[in-house]
Motif scaffolding. Sequence first.
Motif: not given
Length: 163
Positions: A112-140
């Motif tokens: 699960l990911i939750a992002v509070a942002s001033e506007h929605r575009p950076e919130g959407f970008a942050a969710c995508r960045y977090i899940i993509d980077t998590l899958k690429a770099k986190v040892p799970i």
Amino acid sequence: MGGQVSAEADAEIEGERKWVFISHDPLSLDELMKMVSDPACGAITTFSGTTRDNFEGKKVLRLEYEAYEPMALKEMDRILQEVLEGACGKGVRRVACAHRLGVVPLAEASVLIAVASEHRPEGFAACRYIIDTLKAKVPIWKKEIYADGETWKANKEWDPTHS
């Protein structure tokens, strides 16, 4: 995670900007949303990765996750810090990420990911960045348990040479 966020917990998290969790219990998107809630933000954007009943034509019964927890938490924290430092735009103010380990039954959340942002575009970008980077770099690591008896699905995104 587990349980509801109390008024006392709300007071304790005031001023915090990021939260990272690993849990063997079911995850709560409501709890993450409460943590990141910020009256200065116009959007809370969320992502929920859930166990689906099929993958590439095979019937999935459940997922099983394992991790090297200290390193996973450290990497998850680093990813969230990158987001807060502007990796997805300057408007992200608070962010939380939770990953479940152990058995994750069908239709339950594994991340699960939750992002509070001033506007929605950076919130959407942050969710995508977090899940993509998590899958690429986190040892799970994920094991998919299929109805036909096969059990392992390699994490196609994870690069063990990346640290």
